[in-house]
Design an enzyme around this catalytic site. Structure first.
Site, PDB file in Angstrom:
ATOM      1  N   ASP A  70       0.869  -1.159   0.000  1.00 22.89           N
ATOM      2  CA  ASP A  70       0.000   0.000   0.000  1.00 22.89           C
ATOM      3  C   ASP A  70       0.917   1.224   0.000  1.00 22.89           C
ATOM      4  O   ASP A  70       2.136   1.097   0.186  1.00 22.89           O
ATOM      5  CB  ASP A  70      -0.886  -0.038   1.256  1.00 22.89           C
ATOM      6  CG  ASP A  70      -1.718   1.207   1.426  1.00 22.89           C
ATOM      7  OD1 ASP A  70      -2.378   1.613   0.458  1.00 22.89           O
ATOM      8  OD2 ASP A  70      -1.699   1.776   2.531  1.00 22.89           O
ATOM      9  N   ASP A 122      -0.134   5.130   1.160  1.00 21.20           N
ATOM     10  CA  ASP A 122      -0.362   6.031   2.291  1.00 21.20           C
ATOM     11  C   ASP A 122      -0.369   5.271   3.612  1.00 21.20           C
ATOM     12  O   ASP A 122      -1.112   4.307   3.777  1.00 21.20           O
ATOM     13  CB  ASP A 122      -1.704   6.763   2.126  1.00 21.20           C
ATOM     14  CG  ASP A 122      -1.634   7.867   1.088  1.00 21.20           C
ATOM     15  OD1 ASP A 122      -0.723   8.703   1.191  1.00 21.20           O
ATOM     16  OD2 ASP A 122      -2.481   7.897   0.181  1.00 21.20           O
ATOM     17  N   ASP A 135      -1.633  -0.684   6.133  1.00 22.10           N
ATOM     18  CA  ASP A 135      -1.803   0.003   7.420  1.00 22.10           C
ATOM     19  C   ASP A 135      -3.249   0.198   7.826  1.00 22.10           C
ATOM     20  O   ASP A 135      -3.514   0.616   8.958  1.00 22.10           O
ATOM     21  CB  ASP A 135      -1.122   1.374   7.379  1.00 22.10           C
ATOM     22  CG  ASP A 135      -1.928   2.374   6.563  1.00 22.10           C
ATOM     23  OD1 ASP A 135      -2.334   3.415   7.114  1.00 22.10           O
ATOM     24  OD2 ASP A 135      -2.149   2.110   5.373  1.00 22.10           O
TER      25      ASP A 135
END
Length: 243
Positions: A23, A25, A185
């Site tokens: 991922d 961000d 995250d």
């Protein structure tokens, strides 16, 4: 192969490791503070929540990890969709302005990227962020050439938490889910990876360990220097490609 186990033992079964997916961000860098500040400023300007600034808790629970089409409808259910998307576009422009020159890679990122490159592992960046944001962040981190493939959730039939973006990444780089793992995250991102049949390592940059484990992460770490992660990589360690 379904990876709903909360045990890091699932990761050791990936050998020989073939690919690593990321991922962007909150994973490659802690960009969420800039997203939070951009949302807080613009939402307050338009009178969201009676003009009371949103909290970090609200951001984590209701905004982080979701794609803009879904957020536009969730935040502004009474607005015309085009009008709501105009707000999202303005928010993304403010994020890019705030982030430029400020973003730094998560601790251990450069060492991990070197480890991956030396072993010739396949990789891709997979995100729900708009393409303009994703390309800017990769450029700011010096990772544009590191990722031969960039998959954008809104350009797939379904964005995360559906598995489509990760399934597309696997197809584009020619990797097996049985020999790949993902860094994520957010709970929506973890669920997307699990639904794609790929083991997920969660990062606590934006969510507590329990949220990520409940979403199906096989391992949760603080950053790329976490001893738990380094121990797993040592067990998986394929010989460097140039050996």
């Amino acid at each position: 192969m379904a990876w709903s186990s909360s045990s890091s033992a699932a990761l050791t079964k990936l050998a020989p490791l073939e690919a690593v997916l990321f991922d962007i961000d909150g994973t490659l860098c802690d960009s969420d503070p800039f997203h939070f500040l951009a949302f807080r400023e613009l939402l307050q300007q338009v009178g969201f929540n009676g003009g009371v600034p949103i909290t970090e808790e609200f951001y984590s629970a209701n905004i982080s990890g979701w794609h803009n089409d879904a957020l536009a409808g969730a935040l502004f259910p009474d607005l015309d969709h085009a009008e709501a998307m105009d707000f999202m576009d303005r928010k993304e422009a403010l994020f890019r302005k705030m982030a430029t020159g400020q973003l730094k890679g998560l601790d251990g990122l450069q060492d991990l990227c070197g480890w991956i490159e030396r072993r010739g592992l396949k990789r891709a960046a997979v995100t729900n962020a708009p393409r303009e944001n994703a390309e800017l962040v990769l450029s700011l981190l010096g990772l544009t050439s590191f990722f031969p493939v960039l998959v954008i959730g809104s350009e797939c039939e379904r964005a995360k938490p559906a598995p489509d973006p990760y399934l597309r990444a696997l197809q584009l780089i020619g990797a097996s889910p049985d020999h790949t793992f993902i860094f994520e995250d957010s709970s929506s991102g973890v669920r997307a990876g699990v639904a794609a049949g790929v083991a997920v390592v969660g990062l606590t940059t934006g969510n507590p360990e329990k949220v990520l484990m409940d979403a199906g992460a096989s391992l949760v770490v603080g950053d790329f220097r976490d001893p738990k992660l380094l121990a797993i990589l040592q067990q998986l360690d394929p010989a460097p490609a140039d050996n």
